[in-house]
Design an enzyme around this catalytic site. Structure first.
Site, PDB file in Angstrom:
ATOM      1  N   ASP A 136      -9.404  -5.652   1.732  1.00 34.07           N
ATOM      2  CA  ASP A 136      -8.104  -6.224   1.406  1.00 34.07           C
ATOM      3  C   ASP A 136      -8.024  -7.679   1.819  1.00 34.07           C
ATOM      4  O   ASP A 136      -7.113  -8.393   1.412  1.00 34.07           O
ATOM      5  CB  ASP A 136      -6.989  -5.463   2.147  1.00 34.07           C
ATOM      6  CG  ASP A 136      -6.789  -4.084   1.569  1.00 34.07           C
ATOM      7  OD1 ASP A 136      -7.085  -3.926   0.372  1.00 34.07           O
ATOM      8  OD2 ASP A 136      -6.345  -3.199   2.305  1.00 34.07           O
ATOM      9  N   ASP A 144       0.855  -1.182   0.000  1.00 28.96           N
ATOM     10  CA  ASP A 144       0.000   0.000   0.000  1.00 28.96           C
ATOM     11  C   ASP A 144       0.886   1.226   0.000  1.00 28.96           C
ATOM     12  O   ASP A 144       2.048   1.145   0.369  1.00 28.96           O
ATOM     13  CB  ASP A 144      -0.800   0.046   1.298  1.00 28.96           C
ATOM     14  CG  ASP A 144      -2.007  -0.838   1.234  1.00 28.96           C
ATOM     15  OD1 ASP A 144      -2.435  -1.148   0.122  1.00 28.96           O
ATOM     16  OD2 ASP A 144      -2.509  -1.215   2.305  1.00 28.96           O
ATOM     17  N   ASP A 197      -4.973  -2.996   4.837  1.00 28.94           N
ATOM     18  CA  ASP A 197      -5.557  -2.617   6.118  1.00 28.94           C
ATOM     19  C   ASP A 197      -7.069  -2.734   6.110  1.00 28.94           C
ATOM     20  O   ASP A 197      -7.673  -3.080   7.093  1.00 28.94           O
ATOM     21  CB  ASP A 197      -5.110  -1.210   6.524  1.00 28.94           C
ATOM     22  CG  ASP A 197      -5.175  -0.227   5.368  1.00 28.94           C
ATOM     23  OD1 ASP A 197      -5.912  -0.523   4.406  1.00 28.94           O
ATOM     24  OD2 ASP A 197      -4.500   0.809   5.418  1.00 28.94           O
TER      25      ASP A 197
END
Lengths: 244, 963
Positions: B660, B315, B656
């Site tokens: 996901d 990310d 997070d």
């Protein structure tokens, strides 16, 4: 290819190294006496003849076939005690340790086979098996350097009274101190270990019964006869079952 | 609201409002799996055979029958104890995670029986009316019926980090898009709202996604595959040697029963009983070490998976970046200045002497509604909590760092009027008194979108002087604006105007509705641009990944330009590489004409990704070394992960949000964020990053690689002595010598002396920079390769056997049995009826005296193996380097291992030497040293091996000897 060659060289080297270290190790050993004798500080007892199975004698006094194996064993065993074989042996002083540590050539003491009396095989070729008085020879394991103290003698006791009368040759089952110490196979080539013959006169009560007998070495403080784990250390137990 | 009775009815029908936790394997199944997994089966077979032979011997009335019963019991105990141990280790590491999911029970404010009640959120039912306010977590999926300035943060669901406003209006068919629905587990950022519960528990949107995630299968970890491979290898060797010698012994006319007993011995000798426990301990030691470095590992095996990772999909926000807007650049006096964006800035280094800066800093300070929460004076400025939006926070902190106490500056420049920012006028304006008591003018300050601000200006400040804003200057502004925007930064323009005193006297009443003051012909002062800057440790971590052969792919929901800028600044896209678009721009040709192979980097937009076939995605992943996926939805992450896995890569994915979790599950190692991560993500992940920092992943990778190397060493160490345990049986069968080593004695080596040393190898430092190697190839770089097996088994193992046999023969020879006497004596030796067994010197031995000597032989053999294992332990410290390069004393635990080894051996020999059941006897001191020359030889030989490997890399020797 290369792999094979490598392992050939590698294992060749290891084999050579093994041989070399073993050779070095053997060089440090004497050919006469082993370096340590601490695992056999006290000798075991053994009998002859020794039945194939456990220490159990089964025979029929009237069937010579049933005990012929015992007789042959005894004869063969006593072969080496014949006078002819003992020509080089000397007569030693009775009742005394025969210490020859200073002598380069160790002499062997004569063991007169006649001391075994009725069990010598001279009078009775069948060692009493046909008469219901079978003989069993008790011997003590050879241990280099062992010097028994006191007056060692063999004593056998049947488990139950009244079935068997026991006679000893030599008298009292004595093992004379003059046969000790032993100096090992190479130095003491003609050595003969002392024998005690145990004559089992089986009474009519004892016939057809299994008789358990235990023999022990007694009278010597440095010969053990009571070890929990080793049932043969200074003692031996066997059974006799005689039929008619 | 609902009545309590009705609510209870619905609750009974729908169940509590909570997500069903993923189905856990029942504890008993886990336990049984430990009991039959790995080598346990072999040992069970051994135990079974022992009991069978006990039964047979018992019926035959053999004295020693009970030995086999005990052996069987011991083997079963070994399996059960190691099983319990492994189970306990696993349970312990799972427990760390369990504490995570145990959160304070959430409360919800519900209208029940016409009363407002605080209820635990899991008691909510469909139809309940709940009230929420800023800071609350939404307790269920709710349709809003009343809102007041309500904004929700849907990032855990959609990945969008901007809070979204919520109202009662139905705006879209799609429930995810419409404004009047708030979702379970998202948070309300500000405002208040009231809503009706429409879905609870697993039927909520989040619940559906979570159940989707649990549908994604869990694949075997690489280390599990390696260990399985190794178990098969060893079990294969054990079974084939066992069967081979069973056949040999049967054809050598041994009794079947004896042959079975030999078989048991061979199995026990071959199986490294303690090894799997050792591996577990080593892994959990590493897991502990990683936890200290902020990587919390849920599944022990994931420790190593991280080490074999070849692609990390990371990310951006929060992981690569600080997750905080920070002023990065300034433009005034026709010049761009860079600001310090590091985490712990205390000063700003750029040139602050220009009067333009003084003016700009005043606007920045005054035209700002953000404030520090009180009571944080002692905290560093960057750590203080601010009330206000991200940009204002950035500006507040920026000015606090440079000017000092902003609040007192604001107090000295009293605010008299203000227009807050709104999306129609796109600016923010405020009017202040000045802090100069002689200057009675009002100061109007304004900030906003640069082009809008410029429109309202007629002059521009250059070096503190107002100059007319001509085309040339406007162009300079445009260039600067484009440049800053091109860096992916959010740019704000600042301007001011001193209101003439005559028109606006001190008593003037400003009216913000009618705007009775000028908002045009202002003086433009400067630009400030902000970005969520990369964490300062990240560029270094990325370059480490690069040298470690790990591809870092950025996956973000952000705009491509921002994403690319951050990727460039952290090195995910290196300074020299270009995307197809860059090449097109440089060569001035259309994008289609560019040779795609020339572009090493690629920025892929989520929209493009949507239309791509999996072949096209594969091509992108294959052809470009540096990839950024921008504007991607969390769902697309799963597609990207699958694409990477199709390349044969071991993929680590960070995440997070709840969305996901499928990707986290699918990835070889899913990494959840500990701070920003949702529970669902943490549940789906294999690892939790406590500080959300990308750099922590890299240290994790390092640890993972190290443990792989060290496990190799541990296994090599453990396998070696198996040969020294096996050879006695083989030679016993073939040469009929007295048994050199007992089965129980072997267990004492495997589970006694060898355990601590093999764990100690887990503390070994890396031999070279393990982060300069490529990640291991799953198919080629096995944990136990044939070089390792061959070197341990056929070389060091055989050397150990030779050393141990020399000791064995020495003990027998010195007691009166010369080697030549020993050959072929087995039958008489083991006959309990022979009590006048003659040795080489004419002495006679009873059976028990021989057995006692045999146990002395066992002890001597055992001691020799132990002594040589010390050498083995030392040589296993390195695989390539010399021990002297590695340092003999650097790893202190190794020495603990060596002393424990010798200590345990001494206790067994001298302390327990009188317990006959264990078959140890006290041993003469000098026998400890018989094997020492062989131990030294092992060390010297291994040094030569390593020297040749270092000298002749790539040679025949290197290929065959390096494991």
């Amino acid at each position: 290819g290369l792999i094979l060659l490598f392992y050939l060289v590698f294992y060749g080297f290891l084999a050579a190294l093994f041989t070399f270290t073993m050779w070095v190790m053997l060089q440090t050993l004497s050919s006469d006496i082993p370096k340590y004798r601490d695992r056999i500080s006290s000798p075991g007892l053994m009998i002859s003849p020794k039945p194939d199975t456990a220490l159990e004698f089964y025979f029929n006094r009237s069937d010579s076939q049933s005990y012929s194996e015992y007789v042959t064993t005894l004869q063969n065993f006593l072969e080496s005690y014949n006078d002819s074989k003992q020509s080089q042996n000397i007569d030693c002083t009775r009742g005394k340790i025969f210490d020859q540590s200073d002598a380069a050539v160790k002499k062997a003491c004569r063991f007169n086979i006649t001391e075994l009396g009725q069990c010598s095989g001279k009078e009775d070729k069948n060692f009493g098996y046909s008469k219901g008085t079978p003989c069993v020879l008790v011997k003590m394991n050879r241990v280099i350097g062992l010097k028994p103290e006191g007056e060692p003698h063999i004593q056998c006791t049947p488990k139950e009274e009244g079935m068997v009368n026991i006679n000893y040759f030599p008298p009292n089952g004595a093992m004379d101190l003059m046969y000790f110490p032993y100096y090992g196979k190479s130095l003491h080539a003609h050595y003969l270990q002392p024998l005690v013959a145990v004559q089992l006169a089986i009474t009519p009560n004892g016939t057809k019964e299994e008789i358990a007998i235990e023999c022990k070495i007694l009278g010597s403080p440095n010969l053990k006869n009571q070890d929990d784990r080793d049932k043969f250390l200074g003692r031996i137990a066997f059974k006799v079952l005689m039929s008619e | 609201g609902l009545s309590s009775a009705r609510a209870a009815e619905i609750l009974a029908r729908d169940g509590p409002n909570a997500l069903t936790p993923p189905k856990a394997t029942p504890e008993i199944v886990k336990f049984l799996r430990q009991m039959i997994g790995g080598f346990s089966i072999l040992l069970w077979i051994g135990a079974g055979f022992s009991w069978i032979s006990f039964g047979i011997q018992l019926s035959q009335g053999t004295d020693s029958a009970f030995d086999n019963l005990y052996l069987g019991v011991v083997l079963a105990l070994v399996v059960i104890l190691t099983g319990i141990f492994a189970y306990y280790q696993e349970a312990k590491s799972t427990n760390i995670m369990a504490s995570f999911s145990k959160m304070i029970p959430q409360q919800a404010l519900v209208l029940r029986d016409a009363e407002k009640k605080e209820l635990p959120a899991d008691q909510l039912v469909v139809g309940d009316i709940v009230e929420i306010k800023g800071g609350d977590r939404i307790p269920a999926d709710i349709r809003l019926i009343f809102t007041q300035g309500c904004k929700v943060d849907n990032s855990s669901l959609t990945g969008e980090s901007e809070p979204q406003s919520r109202s009662c209006d139905f705006t879209h068919e799609n429930p995810l898009e419409t404004r009047n629905i708030a979702f379970y587990s998202t948070t309300c950022v500000e405002g208040t709202a009231t809503g009706i519960v429409i879905n609870t528990g697993d039927r909520t949107i989040i619940g559906r996604i979570a159940s989707l995630a649990s549908g994604v299968g869990n694949e075997k970890t690489p280390i599990a595959i390696e260990i399985e491979h190794f178990v098969w290898l060893v079990a294969g060797v054990a079974i084939s040697i066992g069967v081979l010698f069973f056949i040999i012994s049967v054809s050598m006319r041994y009794k079947i029963l004896d042959s079975i007993i030999f078989l048991i011995g061979i199995i026990v000798a071959n199986v490294p009983e303690g090894l799997l426990a050792t591996v577990t301990v080593s892994l959990s030691l590493t897991a502990k070490r990683m936890a200290k470095k902020n990587c919390l590992v849920k599944n022990l095996e994931a420790v190593e998976t991280l080490g074999s990772t070849s692609i990390i999909c990371s990310d951006k926000t929060g992981t690569l970046t600080q997750n905080r807007m920070t002023v990065a650049h300034l433009w005034f006096d026709n010049q761009i200045y860079s600001a310090d964006t590091s985490e712990d800035q205390t000063t700003q280094p750029f040139d602050q002497s220009s009067p333009s800066w003084t003016a700009l800093s005043k606007i920045v300070t005054l035209c700002n509604r953000a404030e520090f929460r009180p009571g944080q004076e002692n905290l560093p400025i960057m750590k203080r909590v601010v009330v206000g939006d991200a940009s204002e926070t950035a500006l507040l902190k920026f000015s606090e760092v440079i000017l000092g106490d902003v609040m007192s500056i604001r107090a000295q420049n009293k605010k008299v009027a203000e227009i807050p920012f709104n999306s129609t006028n796109k600016f923010q304006l405020s009017i202040h008194e000045t802090d100069d008591p002689h200057d009675k003018r009002f100061l109007l300050v304004m900030k906003g979108a640069p082009e809008r601000i410029l429109e309202r200006c007629s002059t521009i400040m250059i070096n503190g002087k107002e100059e007319p804003l001509d085309n040339e200057k406007a162009e300079a502004f445009q260039t600067a604006y484009m440049e800053l925007g091109g860096m992916g930064e959010r740019v704000l323009g600042f301007c001011h105007l001193y209101l003439p005193e005559n028109e606006f006297p001190e008593s003037f009443q400003f009216d913000t509705d009618s705007m009775n003051f000028p908002t045009s012909n202002l003086c433009f002062v400067g630009l400030l641009s902000m970005i969520d800057p990369p964490r300062s440790t990240v560029p270094d971590a990325v370059s480490k990944c690069r040298s470690a052969g790990i591809k870092v792919i950025m996956v973000t929901g952000d705009h491509p330009i921002t994403a690319k800028a951050i990727a460039k600044s952290v090195g995910i896209i290196s300074a020299t590489s270009e995307t197809v678009e860059d090449i097109a721009k440089r060569l001035n040709i259309p994008v289609e004409q560019v040779n795609r192979r020339e572009a090493t980097a690629a920025v892929v937009n989520g929209m493009e990704l949507k239309d791509m076939s999996s072949e096209q995605l594969d091509a992108i992943l294959r052809e470009h070394a540096e990839i950024v996926f921008a504007r991607t939805s969390p769902q697309q992450k799963l597609i990207i992960v699958e694409g990477c896995q199709r390349q044969g890569a071991v993929v680590a994915v960070t995440g997070d949000g709840v969305n996901d979790s499928p990707a986290l599950k699918k990835a070889d190692i899913g990494i959840a964020m500990g701070i920003a991560g949702s529970d669902a993500a943490k549940n789906a992940a294999d690892m939790v990053l406590l500080d959300d920092n990308f750099a922590s992943i890299v240290t994790g990778v390092e640890e993972g690689r190290l443990i792989f190397d060290n496990l190799k060493k541990t296994i090599a160490y453990t396998l070696t002595k198996n040969i020294a345990e096996l050879c006695p049986f083989l030679i016993y069968i073939i040469a009929s010598i007295p048994m050199p080593i007992g089965t129980i004695t072997i267990l004492f080596i495997d589970l006694g002396t060898d355990i601590i040393p093999s764990v100690a190898l887990a503390y070994e430092k890396a031999e070279s920079d393990i982060m300069n190697r490529r990640p291991r190839n799953k198919r080629k770089d096995r944990l136990v390769n044939h070089q390792l097996a061959v070197y341990s088994y056929l070389q060091i193992g055989i050397m150990q056997s030779v050393g141990a046999f020399v000791t064995y023969f020495t003990v027998y020879a010195e007691q009166g049995f010369l080697p030549s006497t020993l050959l072929g004596v087995r039958v008489n030796w083991e006959n309990t009826n022979i009590n006048d067994f003659e040795d080489s010197y004419g002495q006679q031995w009873t059976y028990y005296q021989r057995m006692y000597l045999q146990w002395t032989g066992y002890t001597a053999f055992f001691v020799s193996i132990t002594i040589q294992q010390v050498a083995d332990l030392i040589i296993r410290k390195t695989r390539r380097n010399s021990i002297f390069q590695q340092g003999l004393f650097r790893n202190k635990v190794i020495w603990v291992g060596i002393f424990s080894q010798i200590g345990i051996a001494s206790i067994l020999t001298y302390g327990l030497g009188h317990v006959t059941a264990l078959n140890f006897t006290p041993l003469r001191f000098q026998y400890w040293f018989v094997a020492v020359p062989f131990a030294i030889l092992i060390w010297v030989y291994d040094e030569i091996r390593k020297l040749l490997i270092r000298r002749y890399p790539g040679s025949w020797w290197d290929k065959n000897m390096y494991y």
